[in-house]
Design a protein around this motif. Sequence first.
Motif, PDB file in Angstrom:
ATOM      1  N   GLY A 106      38.008  57.981  45.148  1.00 36.90           N
ATOM      2  CA  GLY A 106      38.347  59.141  44.343  1.00 36.90           C
ATOM      3  C   GLY A 106      39.245  58.775  43.181  1.00 36.90           C
ATOM      4  O   GLY A 106      39.646  57.612  43.011  1.00 36.90           O
ATOM      5  N   GLU A 107      39.555  59.764  42.367  1.00 34.96           N
ATOM      6  CA  GLU A 107      40.494  59.606  41.255  1.00 34.96           C
ATOM      7  C   GLU A 107      41.340  60.862  41.184  1.00 34.96           C
ATOM      8  O   GLU A 107      40.827  61.974  41.300  1.00 34.96           O
ATOM      9  N   SER A 108      42.639  60.677  41.016  1.00 33.97           N
ATOM     10  CA  SER A 108      43.563  61.807  40.995  1.00 33.97           C
ATOM     11  C   SER A 108      44.670  61.526  39.996  1.00 33.97           C
ATOM     12  O   SER A 108      45.422  60.557  40.150  1.00 33.97           O
ATOM     13  N   GLU A 109      44.748  62.343  38.947  1.00 36.90           N
ATOM     14  CA  GLU A 109      45.808  62.229  37.927  1.00 36.90           C
ATOM     15  C   GLU A 109      45.917  60.806  37.386  1.00 36.90           C
ATOM     16  O   GLU A 109      47.005  60.294  37.161  1.00 36.90           O
ATOM     17  N   GLY A 110      44.781  60.167  37.180  1.00 41.49           N
ATOM     18  CA  GLY A 110      44.777  58.817  36.634  1.00 41.49           C
ATOM     19  C   GLY A 110      44.890  57.713  37.663  1.00 41.49           C
ATOM     20  O   GLY A 110      44.854  56.528  37.301  1.00 41.49           O
ATOM     21  N   ILE A 111      45.005  58.055  38.926  1.00 39.19           N
ATOM     22  CA  ILE A 111      45.048  57.055  39.999  1.00 39.19           C
ATOM     23  C   ILE A 111      43.630  56.844  40.523  1.00 39.19           C
ATOM     24  O   ILE A 111      42.982  57.790  40.984  1.00 39.19           O
ATOM     25  N   ARG A 112      43.145  55.628  40.441  1.00 35.90           N
ATOM     26  CA  ARG A 112      41.892  55.276  41.118  1.00 35.90           C
ATOM     27  C   ARG A 112      42.241  54.808  42.521  1.00 35.90           C
ATOM     28  O   ARG A 112      43.117  53.961  42.698  1.00 35.90           O
ATOM     29  N   TRP A 113      41.569  55.360  43.522  1.00 33.93           N
ATOM     30  CA  TRP A 113      41.945  55.047  44.894  1.00 33.93           C
ATOM     31  C   TRP A 113      40.722  54.941  45.792  1.00 33.93           C
ATOM     32  O   TRP A 113      39.654  55.462  45.488  1.00 33.93           O
ATOM     33  N   ARG A 114      40.919  54.231  46.897  1.00 34.24           N
ATOM     34  CA  ARG A 114      39.940  54.183  47.974  1.00 34.24           C
ATOM     35  C   ARG A 114      40.686  54.313  49.300  1.00 34.24           C
ATOM     36  O   ARG A 114      41.795  53.799  49.454  1.00 34.24           O
ATOM     37  N   ARG A 115      40.007  54.969  50.222  1.00 34.76           N
ATOM     38  CA  ARG A 115      40.604  55.209  51.534  1.00 34.76           C
ATOM     39  C   ARG A 115      39.586  54.891  52.618  1.00 34.76           C
ATOM     40  O   ARG A 115      38.418  55.269  52.519  1.00 34.76           O
ATOM     41  N   GLN A 116      40.056  54.176  53.649  1.00 36.95           N
ATOM     42  CA  GLN A 116      39.273  54.030  54.859  1.00 36.95           C
ATOM     43  C   GLN A 116      40.155  54.416  56.031  1.00 36.95           C
ATOM     44  O   GLN A 116      41.227  53.814  56.247  1.00 36.95           O
ATOM     45  N   GLY A 117      39.762  55.436  56.761  1.00 35.46           N
ATOM     46  CA  GLY A 117      40.578  55.891  57.876  1.00 35.46           C
ATOM     47  C   GLY A 117      41.962  56.293  57.401  1.00 35.46           C
ATOM     48  O   GLY A 117      42.110  57.136  56.506  1.00 35.46           O
ATOM     49  N   ASP A 118      42.963  55.675  57.959  1.00 33.71           N
ATOM     50  CA  ASP A 118      44.350  56.012  57.646  1.00 33.71           C
ATOM     51  C   ASP A 118      44.999  54.995  56.713  1.00 33.71           C
ATOM     52  O   ASP A 118      46.219  54.811  56.733  1.00 33.71           O
ATOM     53  N   GLN A 119      44.201  54.325  55.874  1.00 35.00           N
ATOM     54  CA  GLN A 119      44.709  53.318  54.945  1.00 35.00           C
ATOM     55  C   GLN A 119      44.188  53.610  53.547  1.00 35.00           C
ATOM     56  O   GLN A 119      43.016  53.948  53.376  1.00 35.00           O
ATOM     57  N   LEU A 120      45.055  53.481  52.563  1.00 33.68           N
ATOM     58  CA  LEU A 120      44.687  53.835  51.191  1.00 33.68           C
ATOM     59  C   LEU A 120      45.282  52.820  50.225  1.00 33.68           C
ATOM     60  O   LEU A 120      46.439  52.416  50.364  1.00 33.68           O
ATOM     61  N   PHE A 121      44.456  52.407  49.262  1.00 32.99           N
ATOM     62  CA  PHE A 121      44.896  51.529  48.169  1.00 32.99           C
ATOM     63  C   PHE A 121      44.644  52.270  46.860  1.00 32.99           C
ATOM     64  O   PHE A 121      43.582  52.881  46.678  1.00 32.99           O
ATOM     65  N   GLY A 122      45.610  52.225  45.946  1.00 31.20           N
ATOM     66  CA  GLY A 122      45.435  52.889  44.665  1.00 31.20           C
ATOM     67  C   GLY A 122      46.078  52.120  43.534  1.00 31.20           C
ATOM     68  O   GLY A 122      46.956  51.269  43.747  1.00 31.20           O
ATOM     69  N   VAL A 123      45.635  52.402  42.314  1.00 30.06           N
ATOM     70  CA  VAL A 123      46.171  51.787  41.100  1.00 30.06           C
ATOM     71  C   VAL A 123      46.331  52.867  40.041  1.00 30.06           C
ATOM     72  O   VAL A 123      45.419  53.679  39.824  1.00 30.06           O
ATOM     73  N   ILE A 124      47.479  52.864  39.379  1.00 30.66           N
ATOM     74  CA  ILE A 124      47.685  53.730  38.224  1.00 30.66           C
ATOM     75  C   ILE A 124      48.299  52.908  37.103  1.00 30.66           C
ATOM     76  O   ILE A 124      49.181  52.066  37.347  1.00 30.66           O
ATOM     77  N   GLU A 125      47.837  53.142  35.882  1.00 35.95           N
ATOM     78  CA  GLU A 125      48.416  52.511  34.701  1.00 35.95           C
ATOM     79  C   GLU A 125      48.736  53.595  33.682  1.00 35.95           C
ATOM     80  O   GLU A 125      47.906  54.481  33.430  1.00 35.95           O
ATOM     81  N   ILE A 126      49.936  53.530  33.122  1.00 34.95           N
ATOM     82  CA  ILE A 126      50.380  54.521  32.142  1.00 34.95           C
ATOM     83  C   ILE A 126      50.843  53.794  30.886  1.00 34.95           C
ATOM     84  O   ILE A 126      51.746  52.944  30.937  1.00 34.95           O
ATOM     85  N   ASP A 127      50.222  54.121  29.766  1.00 38.62           N
ATOM     86  CA  ASP A 127      50.623  53.548  28.486  1.00 38.62           C
ATOM     87  C   ASP A 127      51.920  54.196  28.004  1.00 38.62           C
ATOM     88  O   ASP A 127      52.118  55.407  28.147  1.00 38.62           O
ATOM     89  N   GLU A 128      52.772  53.371  27.445  1.00 36.69           N
ATOM     90  CA  GLU A 128      53.968  53.899  26.795  1.00 36.69           C
ATOM     91  C   GLU A 128      53.641  54.228  25.335  1.00 36.69           C
ATOM     92  O   GLU A 128      52.672  53.722  24.773  1.00 36.69           O
ATOM     93  N   GLY A 129      54.455  55.057  24.754  1.00 36.79           N
ATOM     94  CA  GLY A 129      54.269  55.426  23.362  1.00 36.79           C
ATOM     95  C   GLY A 129      55.523  56.068  22.826  1.00 36.79           C
ATOM     96  O   GLY A 129      56.563  56.076  23.496  1.00 36.79           O
ATOM     97  N   PRO A 130      55.462  56.620  21.622  1.00 32.58           N
ATOM     98  CA  PRO A 130      56.652  57.226  21.013  1.00 32.58           C
ATOM     99  C   PRO A 130      57.276  58.310  21.878  1.00 32.58           C
ATOM    100  O   PRO A 130      58.493  58.498  21.875  1.00 32.58           O
ATOM    101  N   ASP A 131      56.446  59.024  22.632  1.00 32.08           N
ATOM    102  CA  ASP A 131      56.955  60.140  23.432  1.00 32.08           C
ATOM    103  C   ASP A 131      57.064  59.816  24.920  1.00 32.08           C
ATOM    104  O   ASP A 131      57.530  60.660  25.698  1.00 32.08           O
ATOM    105  N   VAL A 132      56.631  58.617  25.326  1.00 35.82           N
ATOM    106  CA  VAL A 132      56.667  58.239  26.743  1.00 35.82           C
ATOM    107  C   VAL A 132      57.269  56.844  26.853  1.00 35.82           C
ATOM    108  O   VAL A 132      56.584  55.838  26.633  1.00 35.82           O
ATOM    109  N   GLY A 133      58.551  56.775  27.179  1.00 31.34           N
ATOM    110  CA  GLY A 133      59.203  55.499  27.409  1.00 31.34           C
ATOM    111  C   GLY A 133      58.991  55.041  28.835  1.00 31.34           C
ATOM    112  O   GLY A 133      58.323  55.703  29.647  1.00 31.34           O
ATOM    113  N   LEU A 134      59.573  53.901  29.172  1.00 35.81           N
ATOM    114  CA  LEU A 134      59.337  53.330  30.486  1.00 35.81           C
ATOM    115  C   LEU A 134      59.925  54.192  31.595  1.00 35.81           C
ATOM    116  O   LEU A 134      59.323  54.332  32.662  1.00 35.81           O
ATOM    117  N   GLN A 135      61.086  54.777  31.384  1.00 35.39           N
ATOM    118  CA  GLN A 135      61.653  55.646  32.414  1.00 35.39           C
ATOM    119  C   GLN A 135      60.715  56.805  32.726  1.00 35.39           C
ATOM    120  O   GLN A 135      60.433  57.108  33.891  1.00 35.39           O
TER     121      GLN A 135
END
Length: 326
Positions: free
Chosen positions: A64-93
């Motif tokens: 599945g995909e949720s709010e930019g997170i690509r994820w896979r789940r088997q049973g009670d285990q889940l792996f996901g990845v999210i990447e967020i670009d920084e920009g003038p209005d979005v700093g690292l914090q």
Amino acid sequence: MALIFHSSANPVAAGHVLGESLVGEPWNGATPAWPLQPLRAPLLGAGSTPWHEAWLVDSPPLAGESEGIRWRRQGDQLFGVIEIDEGPDVGLQAASEAAYARLFRLLDAQGLPHLWRLWNYMADINQDQQGLERYRQFNLGRAQAFEGASRCVVGRVPAACALGVRSGPLSVAFLAGSTPAVPVENPRQVSAFLYPGEYGPRSPTFSRAALVYPPGQELLFISGTASIVGHQSVHLGDVAAQTRESLDNIEAVLAEAQRLSPRGAFALADLSYRVYIRHAADLGAVRAEMAGRVASAETLYLQADVCRSELLVEIEAQGLRVVQAA
């Protein structure tokens, strides 16, 4: 529902893949059907072929995909990845807080509340930006997200690493499940979540290691480990001594994990390693120290920046074994 760790120069075959890290450069930007974290750091001493590290499962996972997170789940285990670009209005914090807030919402929606392990990568980790080092900005955003999701920021927190790469977005990969991890601390070090204020407005939110118990297995995740005793960096300017101290810290974590585990000890040689080296020219010295202690272990060496500018090397590790039913 066993987890299998695949580590190879060969691409992962399509099938029961929970998620993958593609370690090293170059990366052509292609994305497979499963969550992929491209680790944008050069491999050292291994040519230019990227390395594939993947978590495999024994039956088809849900995706599945949720709010930019690509994820896979088997049973009670889940792996996901999210990447967020920084920009003038979005700093690292802000990017850090947003990534973790989305992550927690996904875990709540999936009914898998327990984070086990996180891998965090960001550009220019030691650079000052608007009066605060970027790593400290990351820690501030991460802690705010933990608190916003009513999660502990001390004690029962997941294993993690945070490294600096040359460029790219904030990248966060994670493993989570239905069972809580057992946090492991290092008696030689102050717990990272209890660091004094000299290290930033918010302490890092991670445990030194975590023991995890999927059905029929025991996993040990050792967080990024450096040449720190108490809360202070030691052996400044000496990469060989920093490597030895980092391994001493990992041995201390293994001893503590043995005390907490009902299954006995992991040894240094039982683990697989990622070693992050600030200066590529230090590879020979670091590799020599590693060979003296863990010659038979699978080890990847990468060029990356460590969270403190005076630290020249950081080592993370993991081990997995089958647990026989009593």
